[in-house]
Design a protein around this motif. Structure first.
Motif, PDB file in Angstrom:
ATOM      1  N   PHE A   1      -9.826  17.488   0.282  1.00 27.04           N
ATOM      2  CA  PHE A   1     -10.447  18.807   0.458  1.00 27.04           C
ATOM      3  C   PHE A   1     -10.459  19.240   1.920  1.00 27.04           C
ATOM      4  O   PHE A   1     -10.338  20.432   2.228  1.00 27.04           O
ATOM      5  N   ASP A   2     -10.621  18.284   2.843  1.00 24.10           N
ATOM      6  CA  ASP A   2     -10.769  18.636   4.257  1.00 24.10           C
ATOM      7  C   ASP A   2      -9.516  19.267   4.842  1.00 24.10           C
ATOM      8  O   ASP A   2      -9.599  19.976   5.856  1.00 24.10           O
ATOM      9  N   TYR A   3      -8.362  19.021   4.251  1.00 22.98           N
ATOM     10  CA  TYR A   3      -7.139  19.597   4.812  1.00 22.98           C
ATOM     11  C   TYR A   3      -6.298  20.310   3.747  1.00 22.98           C
ATOM     12  O   TYR A   3      -5.113  20.561   3.936  1.00 22.98           O
ATOM     13  N   ALA A   4      -6.932  20.660   2.645  1.00 25.01           N
ATOM     14  CA  ALA A   4      -6.231  21.407   1.594  1.00 25.01           C
ATOM     15  C   ALA A   4      -5.981  22.840   2.035  1.00 25.01           C
ATOM     16  O   ALA A   4      -6.783  23.438   2.762  1.00 25.01           O
ATOM     17  N   ILE A   5      -4.851  23.382   1.607  1.00 20.96           N
ATOM     18  CA  ILE A   5      -4.504  24.776   1.898  1.00 20.96           C
ATOM     19  C   ILE A   5      -4.186  25.489   0.587  1.00 20.96           C
ATOM     20  O   ILE A   5      -3.821  24.865  -0.408  1.00 20.96           O
ATOM     21  N   PHE A   6      -4.348  26.808   0.600  1.00 17.01           N
ATOM     22  CA  PHE A   6      -3.992  27.636  -0.544  1.00 17.01           C
ATOM     23  C   PHE A   6      -2.831  28.545  -0.151  1.00 17.01           C
ATOM     24  O   PHE A   6      -2.486  28.674   1.040  1.00 17.01           O
TER      25      PHE A   6
ATOM     26  N   GLN B   1       2.418  20.824   6.933  1.00 19.85           N
ATOM     27  CA  GLN B   1       2.402  19.584   7.706  1.00 19.85           C
ATOM     28  C   GLN B   1       3.263  19.703   8.967  1.00 19.85           C
ATOM     29  O   GLN B   1       3.014  19.014   9.957  1.00 19.85           O
ATOM     30  N   ASN B   2       4.244  20.589   8.932  1.00 18.10           N
ATOM     31  CA  ASN B   2       5.065  20.875  10.113  1.00 18.10           C
ATOM     32  C   ASN B   2       4.361  21.827  11.079  1.00 18.10           C
ATOM     33  O   ASN B   2       4.901  22.144  12.140  1.00 18.10           O
ATOM     34  N   GLY B   3       3.175  22.301  10.699  1.00 19.56           N
ATOM     35  CA  GLY B   3       2.455  23.251  11.534  1.00 19.56           C
ATOM     36  C   GLY B   3       2.811  24.694  11.245  1.00 19.56           C
ATOM     37  O   GLY B   3       2.431  25.591  12.005  1.00 19.56           O
TER      38      GLY B   3
ATOM     39  N   LYS C   1       0.831  -1.205   0.000  1.00 22.88           N
ATOM     40  CA  LYS C   1       0.000   0.000   0.000  1.00 22.88           C
ATOM     41  C   LYS C   1       0.864   1.253   0.000  1.00 22.88           C
ATOM     42  O   LYS C   1       2.048   1.203   0.359  1.00 22.88           O
ATOM     43  N   ALA C   2       0.271   2.340  -0.429  1.00 27.35           N
ATOM     44  CA  ALA C   2       0.997   3.610  -0.495  1.00 27.35           C
ATOM     45  C   ALA C   2       1.340   4.096   0.913  1.00 27.35           C
ATOM     46  O   ALA C   2       0.545   3.926   1.845  1.00 27.35           O
ATOM     47  N   PRO C   3       2.505   4.685   1.095  1.00 22.98           N
ATOM     48  CA  PRO C   3       2.893   5.192   2.419  1.00 22.98           C
ATOM     49  C   PRO C   3       2.026   6.362   2.852  1.00 22.98           C
ATOM     50  O   PRO C   3       1.523   7.115   2.010  1.00 22.98           O
ATOM     51  N   THR C   4       1.860   6.513   4.145  1.00 21.75           N
ATOM     52  CA  THR C   4       1.038   7.617   4.675  1.00 21.75           C
ATOM     53  C   THR C   4       1.811   8.532   5.619  1.00 21.75           C
ATOM     54  O   THR C   4       1.333   9.610   5.954  1.00 21.75           O
TER      55      THR C   4
ATOM     56  N   LEU D   1       4.481  14.068   5.231  1.00 17.18           N
ATOM     57  CA  LEU D   1       5.936  14.154   5.252  1.00 17.18           C
ATOM     58  C   LEU D   1       6.426  15.116   6.325  1.00 17.18           C
ATOM     59  O   LEU D   1       7.600  15.125   6.684  1.00 17.18           O
ATOM     60  N   GLY D   2       5.525  15.948   6.821  1.00 13.26           N
ATOM     61  CA  GLY D   2       5.844  16.839   7.920  1.00 13.26           C
ATOM     62  C   GLY D   2       5.696  16.135   9.256  1.00 13.26           C
ATOM     63  O   GLY D   2       5.411  14.939   9.335  1.00 13.26           O
ATOM     64  N   THR D   3       5.848  16.894  10.330  1.00 10.70           N
ATOM     65  CA  THR D   3       5.957  16.296  11.656  1.00 10.70           C
ATOM     66  C   THR D   3       4.710  16.404  12.521  1.00 10.70           C
ATOM     67  O   THR D   3       4.652  15.803  13.585  1.00 10.70           O
ATOM     68  N   LYS D   4       3.680  17.165  12.070  1.00  6.69           N
ATOM     69  CA  LYS D   4       2.581  17.446  13.000  1.00  6.69           C
ATOM     70  C   LYS D   4       1.183  17.114  12.498  1.00  6.69           C
ATOM     71  O   LYS D   4       0.331  16.709  13.280  1.00  6.69           O
ATOM     72  N   GLN D   5       0.889  17.298  11.216  1.00  3.27           N
ATOM     73  CA  GLN D   5      -0.500  17.187  10.790  1.00  3.27           C
ATOM     74  C   GLN D   5      -0.592  16.914   9.295  1.00  3.27           C
ATOM     75  O   GLN D   5       0.379  17.068   8.565  1.00  3.27           O
ATOM     76  N   LYS D   6      -1.781  16.497   8.868  1.00  2.00           N
ATOM     77  CA  LYS D   6      -2.042  16.331   7.448  1.00  2.00           C
ATOM     78  C   LYS D   6      -2.294  17.714   6.838  1.00  2.00           C
ATOM     79  O   LYS D   6      -2.975  18.557   7.427  1.00  2.00           O
ATOM     80  N   ALA D   7      -1.779  17.939   5.655  1.00  2.00           N
ATOM     81  CA  ALA D   7      -2.017  19.174   4.917  1.00  2.00           C
ATOM     82  C   ALA D   7      -1.531  18.954   3.497  1.00  2.00           C
ATOM     83  O   ALA D   7      -0.621  18.148   3.262  1.00  2.00           O
ATOM     84  N   VAL D   8      -2.128  19.640   2.562  1.00  2.00           N
ATOM     85  CA  VAL D   8      -1.686  19.530   1.174  1.00  2.00           C
ATOM     86  C   VAL D   8      -1.981  20.837   0.454  1.00  2.00           C
ATOM     87  O   VAL D   8      -3.057  21.414   0.586  1.00  2.00           O
TER      88      VAL D   8
END
Length: 423
Positions: A375-380, A218-220, A175-178, A300-307
Motif C-alpha cells: 500500500f505504501d508505494y501502490a500507484i493507480f 519503478q523507472n521514475g 527467497k523471492a527476488p527483490t 524491476l525498474g531502475t529507480k524505486q519501488k512501485a506497483v
C-alpha cells in the motif's frame, strides 16, 4: 474467474481528517421513489461487477447485513463484468433502473465525476459516522476531486508476485527476488527448456495493464503529466517495455508468443516458476492445491519501488436523492467498513484501517498481509478523464512488441500519437 482477470483494456489531494460531507443533487425526471421491500424494510439496490470468485464473498457480507438490519434491505445485483460499465452508462444516462449504490473502480471515478453522474459522498458518510481517516490514504486522495469525496473505498488490490515453492527449492533459491538483477538471475536458474519449464512466462495481453505501468513507475516515470497529457512514449516507458521484451528474446526465460492466460495455465501445471498477477488469483491457486508463495513485486525498474494497483469503491449516482435511501446507503457502508474481513477472505487487502489492524486480518494467509505491505508505494492509473480510451491502443502496441513484431519505441510513439487524439 475473478472480475479483474476478465477486464481487458482497463486500466491527489490531502486526506480529509474530518468527517466526510454528501451533497444532495436534483433531477426531477429520473428520481426513483423509495419503497419498502417485502420485509417492510427500506430497499437499497446495490450493483457490483463481482461475477467471478469474489462474488460469493460480497454476498456473504450483504446477507449478514440484511439479517442484522431492522430498517434496510440491500438488494445485491451482480452484472457480468464484461457488461458492467455498459449497463452503468445506460442506467446513469437514462435514469432508468439505476442502482442506489454501486461498485466503481477508482480510475473510473474521474470520468464519471466529470460527466456529472456521481454525487459527493461526504454528507452521507458524515451522517453514518464514516471518516476519511478510517481508510488507507491512496484511494481517498485519488477520489477526492475539487475538495469533495466521490467514493468510499472497499479495497486496494496491487499486483503481487506468485512463485512456485517446489521449483524454487529444486533450483536452490531460498527467497523471492527483490531486484531486477535477482529476478533475471532467478528466472534463468529456474528455466529448463528440456522440461518445458520457464522462470517467468511473459503475458502479452492481460495483466500487462498492471505489469507495464509498474515498471514505468519503478523507472521514475509516469504515463501522464500533471496536466493530464499522456506521456506513453517517455524514456522511462521505452526502457520498461524494452526490458520486458528482453526477458523473452534476450534472457530467454519465457516462451515466445504467449496466448491469453498462458502464464496462468503453465503456473497451474508447475511449468511457470514466477508470475506477476493480482490478489484475485488466490482462490484459483488454492483450489488447484499448488505449493505457492506470495511476495512483493520485485523492483524491476531502475529507480524505486512501485506497483500498479486497482481499488473497488462504493459510489452513489447523482440522481439518488431520497433521504431514507441515502441514510440506508450510509448505514450499509458503515457496516461494510467494520465487517470487510469477509472480503479479505477472497484474497483482497481491504481499505478499512480497522479491519487491517484486526487480529483476524493479521492471522490471514501471507497473501493478504503481503498486499497490505505494498500500500505504501501502490500507484493507480492517472486521474485523467477517458484514460481507458487513451490507453486502448497502448496495450495493443505492447502486445505486438512482446510478440516480437514491433520495436518498443516505435510502438509507444504510435500509441502516444493515438492517445493525443482522444478528447
Amino acid at each position: 474467474m475473478s472480475m479483474w482477470r476478465q477486464v481487458r483494456g482497463i486500466a491527489a489531494a490531502t486526506i480529509l481528517g474530518t468527517s466526510l460531507v454528501l451533497a444532495g443533487c436534483s433531477s426531477k425526471s429520473t428520481e426513483k421513489t423509495a419503497s419498502p421491500s417485502a420485509s417492510g424494510k427500506q430497499e437499497i439496490t446495490f450493483w457490483t461487477p463481482f461475477s467471478g470468485a469474489d462474488g460469493p464473498f460480497m454476498k456473504k457480507i450483504v446477507d449478514a447485513y440484511n439479517k442484522e438490519s431492522d430498517k434496510y434491505n440491500v438488494k445485491f445485483q451482480i452484472i457480468p463484468n464484461g457488461e458492467y460499465y455498459k449497463q452503468v452508462d445506460l442506467a446513469l444516462s437514462t435514469g432508468k433502473k439505476r442502482p442506489d449504490v454501486m461498485i466503481m473502480h477508482v480510475d473510473q471515478i474521474p470520468t464519471y465525476q466529470k460527466k456529472d453522474q456521481l454525487q459527493p459522498m461526504d454528507d452521507i458518510a458524515s451522517k453514518a459516522g464514516i471518516k476519511a481517516s478510517d481508510f488507507v490514504e491512496a484511494p481517498v486522495k485519488y477520489e477526492t476531486i475539487d475538495g469533495k469525496l466521490y467514493g468510499v473505498p472497499l479495497d486496494v488490490h496491487p499486483m503481487v508476485m506468485y512463485y512456485n515453492k517446489d521449483l524454487f527449492k529444486a533450483a536452490g533459491i531460498e527467497k523471492a527476488p527483490t531486484t531486477r538483477e535477482e529476478f533475471v538471475a532467478a528466472a534463468k536458474k529456474l528455466t529448463d527448456k528440456d522440461k518445458g519449464q520457464w522462470g517467468f512466462v511473459m503475458p502479452t495481453l492481460w495483466p500487462q495493464q498492471f505489469i507495464f505501468p509498474s515498471v514505468v513507475a519503478q523507472n521514475g516515470g509516469k504515463l501522464a503529466d500533471e496536466q493530464g497529457k499522456p506521456t506513453l512514449n517517455s524514456p522511462e516507458a521505452v526502457e520498461a517495455l524494452t526490458f520486458l521484451k528482453s526477458l523473452v528474446y534476450d534472457a530467454k526465460v519465457s516462451p515466445e508468443k504467449v496466448a491469453q492466460d498462458g502464464e496462468v495455465t503453465l503456473f497451474l501445471q508447475g511449468k511457470n516458476a514466477m508470475q506477476l498477477n493480482g490478489p484475485w488469483m488466490k482462490d484459483q491457486f488454492d483450489k488447484a492445491k499448488i505449493n505457492y508463495g506470495v511476495a512483493e513485486v520485485p523492483q524491476l525498474g531502475t529507480k524505486q519501488k512501485a506497483v500498479q494497483a486497482g481499488s473497488h469503491n462504493f459510489v452513489v449516482p447523482k440522481d439518488v436523492k431520497d433521504a431514507k435511501v441515502l441514510e440506508g446507503v450510509g448505514d450499509f457502508l458503515k457496516y461494510v467498513a467494520g465487517h470487510s474481513i469477509d472480503w479479505a477472505q477472497s484474497g483482497q487487502a481491504v481499505a478499512s484501517k480497522q479491519v487491517l489492524a484486526s487480529p483476524e486480518f493479521q492471522s490471514l494467509t501471507q497473501q493478504q498481509t503481503t498486499v497490505a505491505k505494498e500500500f505504501d508505494y501502490a500507484i493507480f492509473n492517472p486521474p485523467v478523464v477517458n484514460w481507458g480510451a487513451m490507453t486502448g491502443d497502448l496495450y495493443k502496441e505492447i502486445n505486438l512488441v512482446l510478440l516480437g513484431q514491433k520495436d518498443a519505441k516505435k510502438a509507444l510513439d504510435e500509441a502516444q500519437e493515438k492517445a493525443l487524439q482522444v478528447k
